[in-house]
Design a protein around this motif. Structure first.
Motif: not given
Length: 441
Positions: A159, A162, A165, A168, A216, A218, A230-231, A233
Protein backbone atom coordinates in the motif's frame (compact mmCIF):
# COMPACT_ATOMS: atom_id res chain seq x y z
CA UNK A 1 -30.35 -26.65 -29.62
CA UNK A 2 -27.16 -25.38 -31.25
CA UNK A 3 -24.99 -27.62 -33.39
CA UNK A 4 -22.31 -29.51 -31.46
CA UNK A 5 -18.67 -28.63 -32.18
CA UNK A 6 -16.67 -31.47 -33.72
CA UNK A 7 -13.99 -33.05 -31.54
CA UNK A 8 -10.56 -33.28 -33.14
CA UNK A 9 -7.79 -35.79 -32.52
CA UNK A 10 -4.24 -34.67 -31.85
CA UNK A 11 -3.29 -35.67 -35.39
CA UNK A 12 -6.13 -33.58 -36.82
CA UNK A 13 -5.15 -30.55 -34.71
CA UNK A 14 -1.56 -30.78 -35.91
CA UNK A 15 -2.73 -31.09 -39.53
CA UNK A 16 -5.03 -28.07 -39.29
CA UNK A 17 -2.30 -25.94 -37.70
CA UNK A 18 0.15 -26.91 -40.43
CA UNK A 19 -2.18 -26.68 -43.42
CA UNK A 20 -4.94 -24.23 -42.54
CA UNK A 21 -5.28 -20.73 -41.17
CA UNK A 22 -6.88 -21.64 -37.86
CA UNK A 23 -7.39 -19.83 -34.58
CA UNK A 24 -6.54 -21.53 -31.28
CA UNK A 25 -8.19 -20.58 -27.99
CA UNK A 26 -6.82 -21.83 -24.66
CA UNK A 27 -9.63 -21.61 -22.09
CA UNK A 28 -7.62 -22.85 -19.10
CA UNK A 29 -6.63 -20.50 -16.27
CA UNK A 30 -3.97 -17.94 -17.18
CA UNK A 31 -1.49 -19.66 -14.86
CA UNK A 32 -1.73 -22.82 -16.99
CA UNK A 33 -1.31 -20.82 -20.18
CA UNK A 34 1.83 -19.19 -18.76
CA UNK A 35 3.44 -22.50 -17.84
CA UNK A 36 2.07 -23.89 -14.57
CA UNK A 37 1.02 -27.56 -14.78
CA UNK A 38 -2.24 -27.28 -12.85
CA UNK A 39 -3.78 -30.65 -13.72
CA UNK A 40 -0.80 -32.97 -13.65
CA UNK A 41 0.23 -32.48 -17.27
CA UNK A 42 3.78 -33.61 -18.00
CA UNK A 43 4.75 -30.25 -19.52
CA UNK A 44 3.30 -26.84 -18.79
CA UNK A 45 2.51 -24.10 -21.28
CA UNK A 46 0.23 -23.66 -24.27
CA UNK A 47 0.04 -24.67 -27.91
CA UNK A 48 2.03 -22.14 -29.98
CA UNK A 49 -0.18 -19.44 -31.42
CA UNK A 50 -3.04 -20.01 -28.97
CA UNK A 51 -4.83 -17.05 -27.45
CA UNK A 52 -5.59 -17.05 -23.73
CA UNK A 53 -9.32 -16.60 -23.06
CA UNK A 54 -10.10 -18.40 -19.77
CA UNK A 55 -13.60 -19.81 -19.56
CA UNK A 56 -13.91 -17.97 -16.25
CA UNK A 57 -13.92 -14.67 -18.15
CA UNK A 58 -17.26 -15.49 -19.78
CA UNK A 59 -18.84 -14.70 -16.43
CA UNK A 60 -18.01 -11.02 -16.95
CA UNK A 61 -20.44 -8.82 -18.87
CA UNK A 62 -17.79 -7.39 -21.16
CA UNK A 63 -15.95 -10.61 -21.98
CA UNK A 64 -17.11 -10.43 -25.61
CA UNK A 65 -14.84 -7.42 -26.08
CA UNK A 66 -11.88 -9.70 -25.41
CA UNK A 67 -12.67 -11.68 -28.57
CA UNK A 68 -12.48 -8.45 -30.56
CA UNK A 69 -9.30 -7.27 -28.84
CA UNK A 70 -7.61 -10.58 -29.60
CA UNK A 71 -8.80 -10.44 -33.22
CA UNK A 72 -10.79 -13.67 -33.02
CA UNK A 73 -12.61 -13.53 -36.34
CA UNK A 74 -15.77 -15.32 -37.45
CA UNK A 75 -14.26 -15.93 -40.89
CA UNK A 76 -11.73 -18.57 -39.81
CA UNK A 77 -12.05 -21.95 -38.06
CA UNK A 78 -11.50 -21.98 -34.30
CA UNK A 79 -10.04 -24.79 -32.19
CA UNK A 80 -10.91 -24.60 -28.49
CA UNK A 81 -9.04 -26.58 -25.87
CA UNK A 82 -8.97 -26.74 -22.10
CA UNK A 83 -8.54 -29.27 -19.32
CA UNK A 84 -11.80 -31.11 -20.03
CA UNK A 85 -14.23 -31.74 -22.83
CA UNK A 86 -17.07 -30.21 -20.84
CA UNK A 87 -15.34 -26.83 -20.52
CA UNK A 88 -14.36 -26.76 -24.20
CA UNK A 89 -17.93 -27.60 -25.22
CA UNK A 90 -19.25 -24.86 -22.94
CA UNK A 91 -17.01 -22.28 -24.58
CA UNK A 92 -17.97 -23.53 -28.04
CA UNK A 93 -21.65 -23.14 -27.16
CA UNK A 94 -21.11 -19.57 -25.91
CA UNK A 95 -19.20 -18.63 -29.04
CA UNK A 96 -21.77 -20.19 -31.34
CA UNK A 97 -24.42 -18.02 -29.68
CA UNK A 98 -22.28 -15.03 -30.68
CA UNK A 99 -22.27 -16.09 -34.31
CA UNK A 100 -19.01 -18.01 -34.55
CA UNK A 101 -19.66 -20.90 -36.90
CA UNK A 102 -16.70 -23.20 -37.65
CA UNK A 103 -15.82 -24.42 -34.17
CA UNK A 104 -13.81 -27.46 -33.10
CA UNK A 105 -12.85 -28.78 -29.68
CA UNK A 106 -9.68 -30.60 -28.67
CA UNK A 107 -9.85 -32.71 -25.51
CA UNK A 108 -6.48 -34.48 -25.45
CA UNK A 109 -4.17 -31.65 -24.45
CA UNK A 110 -3.20 -33.21 -21.09
CA UNK A 111 -3.05 -36.87 -22.13
CA UNK A 112 -1.42 -36.45 -25.54
CA UNK A 113 -0.10 -32.98 -26.43
CA UNK A 114 1.68 -32.18 -23.19
CA UNK A 115 2.95 -35.77 -22.98
CA UNK A 116 4.58 -35.73 -26.41
CA UNK A 117 7.97 -34.00 -26.46
CA UNK A 118 7.74 -33.78 -30.25
CA UNK A 119 4.81 -31.35 -29.97
CA UNK A 120 5.81 -27.77 -29.18
CA UNK A 121 4.67 -25.80 -26.16
CA UNK A 122 5.27 -22.16 -25.35
CA UNK A 123 5.48 -20.66 -21.87
CA UNK A 124 6.39 -17.47 -20.09
CA UNK A 125 10.14 -17.75 -19.47
CA UNK A 126 9.94 -16.98 -15.74
CA UNK A 127 6.36 -18.09 -15.15
CA UNK A 128 7.23 -19.49 -11.72
CA UNK A 129 7.70 -15.92 -10.44
CA UNK A 130 4.11 -15.07 -11.39
CA UNK A 131 2.03 -17.12 -8.97
CA UNK A 132 -1.68 -17.84 -8.72
CA UNK A 133 -4.07 -17.80 -5.73
CA UNK A 134 -4.08 -21.55 -5.05
CA UNK A 135 -0.26 -21.51 -5.01
CA UNK A 136 -0.27 -18.85 -2.29
CA UNK A 137 -3.02 -20.68 -0.43
CA UNK A 138 -0.94 -23.84 -0.35
CA UNK A 139 1.98 -21.85 0.98
CA UNK A 140 0.11 -20.28 3.88
CA UNK A 141 -1.46 -23.61 4.81
CA UNK A 142 1.96 -25.13 5.33
CA UNK A 143 2.00 -27.22 2.18
CA UNK A 144 4.70 -27.12 -0.48
CA UNK A 145 3.40 -25.56 -3.70
CA UNK A 146 5.03 -26.44 -7.03
CA UNK A 147 8.31 -24.78 -8.04
CA UNK A 148 9.08 -23.93 -4.41
CA UNK A 149 11.88 -25.43 -2.32
CA UNK A 150 12.32 -22.89 0.45
CA UNK A 151 11.27 -22.90 4.09
CA UNK A 152 11.34 -19.13 4.54
CA UNK A 153 8.67 -16.91 3.01
CA UNK A 154 7.03 -13.54 3.60
CA UNK A 155 3.79 -12.39 1.97
CA UNK A 156 3.51 -8.61 1.56
CA UNK A 157 0.31 -6.61 1.15
CA UNK A 158 1.49 -3.43 -0.58
CA UNK A 159 0.00 0.00 0.00
CA UNK A 160 1.06 3.62 -0.36
CA UNK A 161 0.62 5.42 2.97
CA UNK A 162 -2.74 3.68 3.35
CA UNK A 163 -2.61 1.14 6.17
CA UNK A 164 -6.41 1.17 6.23
CA UNK A 165 -6.29 -0.76 2.95
CA UNK A 166 -4.47 -3.58 4.76
CA UNK A 167 -6.89 -3.56 7.70
CA UNK A 168 -9.81 -3.70 5.26
CA UNK A 169 -8.80 -7.25 4.43
CA UNK A 170 -5.65 -9.07 3.42
CA UNK A 171 -4.40 -12.55 2.65
CA UNK A 172 -4.08 -14.43 5.95
CA UNK A 173 -0.57 -14.13 7.32
CA UNK A 174 0.42 -11.24 5.06
CA UNK A 175 2.28 -8.28 6.49
CA UNK A 176 1.74 -4.71 5.27
CA UNK A 177 4.46 -2.96 3.30
CA UNK A 178 4.28 0.77 2.68
CA UNK A 179 5.88 1.78 -0.61
CA UNK A 180 7.32 4.76 1.29
CA UNK A 181 9.61 2.38 3.15
CA UNK A 182 11.36 1.53 -0.13
CA UNK A 183 11.02 4.90 -1.88
CA UNK A 184 12.16 8.36 -0.86
CA UNK A 185 9.18 10.61 -0.16
CA UNK A 186 11.16 13.56 -1.52
CA UNK A 187 12.28 12.16 -4.88
CA UNK A 188 10.22 8.92 -5.18
CA UNK A 189 13.47 7.19 -6.16
CA UNK A 190 14.54 3.97 -4.48
CA UNK A 191 16.01 4.51 -1.04
CA UNK A 192 19.72 4.20 -0.32
CA UNK A 193 21.27 0.75 0.15
CA UNK A 194 21.54 1.30 3.91
CA UNK A 195 17.89 2.33 4.12
CA UNK A 196 16.79 -0.64 2.01
CA UNK A 197 18.79 -2.98 4.22
CA UNK A 198 17.14 -1.58 7.33
CA UNK A 199 13.66 -1.85 5.83
CA UNK A 200 14.09 -5.41 4.60
CA UNK A 201 15.53 -6.56 7.91
CA UNK A 202 12.60 -5.00 9.80
CA UNK A 203 10.26 -6.89 7.47
CA UNK A 204 12.06 -10.15 8.19
CA UNK A 205 13.30 -10.47 4.61
CA UNK A 206 16.66 -12.17 4.06
CA UNK A 207 18.24 -12.29 0.63
CA UNK A 208 17.17 -15.97 0.44
CA UNK A 209 13.60 -15.33 1.60
CA UNK A 210 10.79 -16.05 -0.87
CA UNK A 211 8.75 -12.85 -1.03
CA UNK A 212 5.25 -12.80 -2.50
CA UNK A 213 3.86 -9.34 -3.23
CA UNK A 214 0.39 -8.19 -4.13
CA UNK A 215 -1.89 -5.19 -3.69
CA UNK A 216 -5.43 -3.96 -4.19
CA UNK A 217 -6.60 -1.90 -7.13
CA UNK A 218 -9.48 0.45 -6.30
CA UNK A 219 -9.93 2.47 -9.52
CA UNK A 220 -8.19 5.73 -8.54
CA UNK A 221 -9.58 8.91 -10.06
CA UNK A 222 -7.00 11.60 -10.81
CA UNK A 223 -9.42 14.54 -10.87
CA UNK A 224 -11.18 13.59 -7.65
CA UNK A 225 -8.36 12.26 -5.45
CA UNK A 226 -5.45 14.24 -4.06
CA UNK A 227 -3.37 11.06 -3.72
CA UNK A 228 -4.59 8.61 -6.40
CA UNK A 229 -1.67 6.29 -5.69
CA UNK A 230 -3.35 5.24 -2.45
CA UNK A 231 -5.89 3.37 -4.57
CA UNK A 232 -3.33 1.69 -6.83
CA UNK A 233 -1.89 -0.82 -4.38
CA UNK A 234 -1.12 -3.58 -6.87
CA UNK A 235 0.80 -1.17 -9.08
CA UNK A 236 2.71 -0.21 -5.94
CA UNK A 237 3.39 -3.90 -5.28
CA UNK A 238 5.14 -4.21 -8.62
CA UNK A 239 7.25 -1.18 -7.73
CA UNK A 240 8.21 -2.80 -4.41
CA UNK A 241 9.01 -6.03 -6.23
CA UNK A 242 11.38 -4.31 -8.65
CA UNK A 243 13.21 -2.57 -5.79
CA UNK A 244 13.52 -5.85 -3.87
CA UNK A 245 14.93 -7.55 -6.95
CA UNK A 246 17.42 -4.69 -7.28
CA UNK A 247 18.33 -5.01 -3.60
CA UNK A 248 19.17 -8.67 -4.06
CA UNK A 249 16.18 -10.71 -2.87
CA UNK A 250 16.69 -13.92 -4.82
CA UNK A 251 13.10 -15.13 -5.06
CA UNK A 252 10.58 -12.35 -5.65
CA UNK A 253 7.12 -13.45 -6.76
CA UNK A 254 4.01 -11.57 -7.82
CA UNK A 255 0.45 -12.74 -7.18
CA UNK A 256 -0.97 -12.35 -10.67
CA UNK A 257 -3.97 -10.03 -10.49
CA UNK A 258 -3.30 -8.96 -6.93
CA UNK A 259 -5.94 -9.37 -4.26
CA UNK A 260 -8.62 -9.31 -6.98
CA UNK A 261 -7.56 -12.78 -8.11
CA UNK A 262 -7.67 -14.00 -4.50
CA UNK A 263 -11.18 -12.65 -4.00
CA UNK A 264 -12.35 -14.05 -7.34
CA UNK A 265 -11.43 -17.52 -6.09
CA UNK A 266 -13.49 -16.74 -2.97
CA UNK A 267 -10.54 -17.44 -0.71
CA UNK A 268 -10.72 -16.01 2.82
CA UNK A 269 -9.47 -12.59 3.82
CA UNK A 270 -8.21 -11.66 7.26
CA UNK A 271 -8.37 -8.46 9.27
CA UNK A 272 -5.86 -9.69 11.83
CA UNK A 273 -2.85 -7.41 11.83
CA UNK A 274 0.36 -9.40 11.43
CA UNK A 275 3.64 -7.96 12.67
CA UNK A 276 6.80 -8.93 10.83
CA UNK A 277 9.55 -10.89 12.55
CA UNK A 278 12.70 -8.77 12.16
CA UNK A 279 16.06 -10.33 11.35
CA UNK A 280 19.56 -9.17 12.20
CA UNK A 281 21.16 -9.28 8.78
CA UNK A 282 19.91 -9.25 5.17
CA UNK A 283 22.82 -11.55 4.44
CA UNK A 284 24.16 -9.97 1.25
CA UNK A 285 25.45 -6.69 -0.07
CA UNK A 286 22.86 -4.23 -1.42
CA UNK A 287 22.32 -3.76 -4.28
CA UNK A 288 22.61 -7.38 -5.32
CA UNK A 289 21.40 -6.60 -8.86
CA UNK A 290 22.47 -2.99 -9.51
CA UNK A 291 21.78 -3.28 -13.25
CA UNK A 292 18.04 -3.31 -12.61
CA UNK A 293 17.95 0.38 -11.69
CA UNK A 294 19.66 3.14 -13.67
CA UNK A 295 20.08 6.86 -13.02
CA UNK A 296 20.43 9.95 -15.28
CA UNK A 297 23.99 9.27 -16.50
CA UNK A 298 23.06 5.77 -17.68
CA UNK A 299 19.75 7.02 -19.11
CA UNK A 300 21.64 9.57 -21.22
CA UNK A 301 24.03 6.87 -22.38
CA UNK A 302 21.10 4.77 -23.54
CA UNK A 303 19.65 7.71 -25.46
CA UNK A 304 22.91 8.03 -27.35
CA UNK A 305 23.49 4.31 -27.87
CA UNK A 306 22.59 2.18 -30.86
CA UNK A 307 22.07 -0.89 -28.70
CA UNK A 308 19.78 0.64 -26.08
CA UNK A 309 16.53 2.55 -25.69
CA UNK A 310 14.73 4.56 -23.04
CA UNK A 311 11.05 3.63 -23.08
CA UNK A 312 8.33 5.93 -21.74
CA UNK A 313 5.56 4.00 -19.96
CA UNK A 314 3.20 6.95 -19.82
CA UNK A 315 -0.08 7.92 -21.41
CA UNK A 316 -0.04 9.52 -24.85
CA UNK A 317 -1.18 12.84 -23.35
CA UNK A 318 1.79 12.81 -20.99
CA UNK A 319 4.17 11.77 -23.75
CA UNK A 320 3.25 14.65 -26.06
CA UNK A 321 3.10 17.19 -23.22
CA UNK A 322 -0.62 17.83 -22.89
CA UNK A 323 -0.49 17.05 -19.16
CA UNK A 324 2.13 16.16 -16.57
CA UNK A 325 0.17 13.23 -15.18
CA UNK A 326 0.67 14.11 -11.51
CA UNK A 327 -0.63 16.70 -9.06
CA UNK A 328 2.90 17.37 -7.81
CA UNK A 329 4.66 17.59 -11.20
CA UNK A 330 4.12 20.89 -13.00
CA UNK A 331 6.33 20.50 -16.07
CA UNK A 332 4.91 18.77 -19.13
CA UNK A 333 6.68 16.95 -21.91
CA UNK A 334 8.97 14.02 -22.51
CA UNK A 335 12.62 13.07 -22.57
CA UNK A 336 13.87 13.69 -26.14
CA UNK A 337 14.66 10.44 -27.90
CA UNK A 338 12.52 8.27 -25.64
CA UNK A 339 10.28 5.67 -27.27
CA UNK A 340 6.58 5.61 -26.46
CA UNK A 341 5.75 2.43 -24.58
CA UNK A 342 2.23 3.39 -23.44
CA UNK A 343 0.52 2.41 -20.21
CA UNK A 344 -3.14 3.26 -20.23
CA UNK A 345 -5.32 6.25 -19.49
CA UNK A 346 -3.22 7.97 -16.82
CA UNK A 347 -0.44 7.68 -14.25
CA UNK A 348 -2.35 5.19 -12.09
CA UNK A 349 -3.69 2.79 -14.70
CA UNK A 350 -1.95 0.14 -16.80
CA UNK A 351 -4.83 -1.03 -19.01
CA UNK A 352 -2.54 -1.84 -21.92
CA UNK A 353 -0.50 -4.23 -19.78
CA UNK A 354 -3.37 -5.94 -17.98
CA UNK A 355 -6.47 -7.95 -18.61
CA UNK A 356 -9.70 -6.56 -17.25
CA UNK A 357 -9.32 -8.72 -14.12
CA UNK A 358 -5.91 -7.06 -13.44
CA UNK A 359 -3.91 -10.14 -14.36
CA UNK A 360 -0.94 -9.53 -16.65
CA UNK A 361 -1.85 -9.40 -20.29
CA UNK A 362 -0.93 -12.33 -22.54
CA UNK A 363 2.82 -11.91 -22.86
CA UNK A 364 2.96 -12.35 -26.65
CA UNK A 365 0.54 -9.45 -27.05
CA UNK A 366 2.74 -7.16 -24.99
CA UNK A 367 5.83 -8.27 -26.88
CA UNK A 368 4.11 -7.72 -30.24
CA UNK A 369 2.98 -4.22 -29.26
CA UNK A 370 6.53 -3.41 -28.19
CA UNK A 371 7.95 -4.79 -31.41
CA UNK A 372 5.60 -2.61 -33.47
CA UNK A 373 6.90 0.38 -31.50
CA UNK A 374 10.53 -0.55 -32.03
CA UNK A 375 11.08 -2.00 -28.54
CA UNK A 376 13.02 -5.24 -28.88
CA UNK A 377 14.78 -7.73 -26.62
CA UNK A 378 18.10 -7.43 -28.46
CA UNK A 379 18.72 -4.00 -26.91
CA UNK A 380 19.25 -2.76 -23.38
CA UNK A 381 15.79 -1.45 -22.54
CA UNK A 382 15.16 0.89 -19.61
CA UNK A 383 11.55 1.68 -18.77
CA UNK A 384 10.50 4.86 -17.04
CA UNK A 385 7.35 6.78 -16.20
CA UNK A 386 6.74 9.69 -13.86
CA UNK A 387 8.31 8.30 -10.70
CA UNK A 388 8.84 4.57 -11.20
CA UNK A 389 5.62 2.63 -10.62
CA UNK A 390 4.47 2.13 -14.20
CA UNK A 391 8.04 1.69 -15.38
CA UNK A 392 8.43 -1.08 -12.82
CA UNK A 393 5.34 -2.91 -14.06
CA UNK A 394 6.60 -2.78 -17.66
CA UNK A 395 10.00 -3.97 -16.41
CA UNK A 396 8.34 -6.97 -14.77
CA UNK A 397 6.63 -7.88 -18.04
CA UNK A 398 9.97 -7.90 -19.86
CA UNK A 399 11.84 -9.64 -17.04
CA UNK A 400 9.24 -12.38 -16.82
CA UNK A 401 9.59 -12.87 -20.58
CA UNK A 402 13.28 -13.50 -20.03
CA UNK A 403 14.52 -10.39 -21.80
CA UNK A 404 18.25 -10.37 -21.02
CA UNK A 405 18.98 -6.69 -20.40
CA UNK A 406 16.15 -4.66 -18.89
CA UNK A 407 16.15 -1.90 -16.29
CA UNK A 408 14.05 0.82 -14.71
CA UNK A 409 15.18 4.42 -15.11
CA UNK A 410 14.36 5.12 -11.52
CA UNK A 411 14.07 8.91 -11.52
CA UNK A 412 11.77 9.07 -14.52
CA UNK A 413 10.17 12.26 -15.74
CA UNK A 414 10.10 13.79 -12.24
CA UNK A 415 13.86 13.68 -11.84
CA UNK A 416 14.55 14.59 -15.47
CA UNK A 417 12.34 17.68 -15.66
CA UNK A 418 13.58 19.05 -12.31
CA UNK A 419 17.03 19.55 -13.81
CA UNK A 420 16.86 22.75 -15.91
CA UNK A 421 19.87 21.56 -17.93
CA UNK A 422 17.98 18.59 -19.32
CA UNK A 423 16.23 19.07 -22.68
CA UNK A 424 12.47 18.59 -22.95
CA UNK A 425 10.22 17.94 -25.95
CA UNK A 426 6.49 18.28 -26.54
CA UNK A 427 4.19 17.41 -29.42
CA UNK A 428 4.21 14.33 -31.62
CA UNK A 429 7.80 13.39 -32.47
CA UNK A 430 8.44 13.54 -36.21
CA UNK A 431 10.71 10.50 -36.18
CA UNK A 432 8.20 8.30 -34.37
CA UNK A 433 7.09 5.31 -36.42
CA UNK A 434 3.39 5.17 -37.25
CA UNK A 435 2.95 2.07 -35.09
CA UNK A 436 4.31 4.00 -32.10
CA UNK A 437 1.77 6.76 -32.58
CA UNK A 438 -1.13 4.35 -32.93
CA UNK A 439 -0.30 2.44 -29.72
CA UNK A 440 -2.34 5.05 -27.87
CA UNK A 441 -5.49 4.23 -29.80
Amino acid sequence: MSQMAKELSTKEVVSKIEKENVQLIDIRPIAAYNGWALEGEQRGGHIPGAKSIPLQWTGYMDWVEVLEEKNITKNLPIIIYGYSGNTASTMAHKMRELGYGELFIYNSFVTEWSADEALSLEQLARYQQLVYPDWVNQLIKGNTPPKYDNDDFVICHSHYDNIEDYHRGHIPGAIPIDTNSLESTETWNRRSPDELKETLEKLGIHHDTTVVLYGRFSAPTFNEEKFPGKSAGHLGALRCAAIMLYAGVNDVRILNGGITSWETKQLPLSTEAISPTPINDFGADIPGCPEIMIDPPEAKELLAADDGDLVSIRSWEEFIGERSGYHYIKKKGRIPGAIFGNCGSDAYHMENYRNFDHTMREFQEVEQAWKEGGIIADKHIAFYCGTGWRGSEAFWNAWLMGWPNVSVYDGGWYQWCNNPNNPVETGIPEQAPKSQKTMAQ
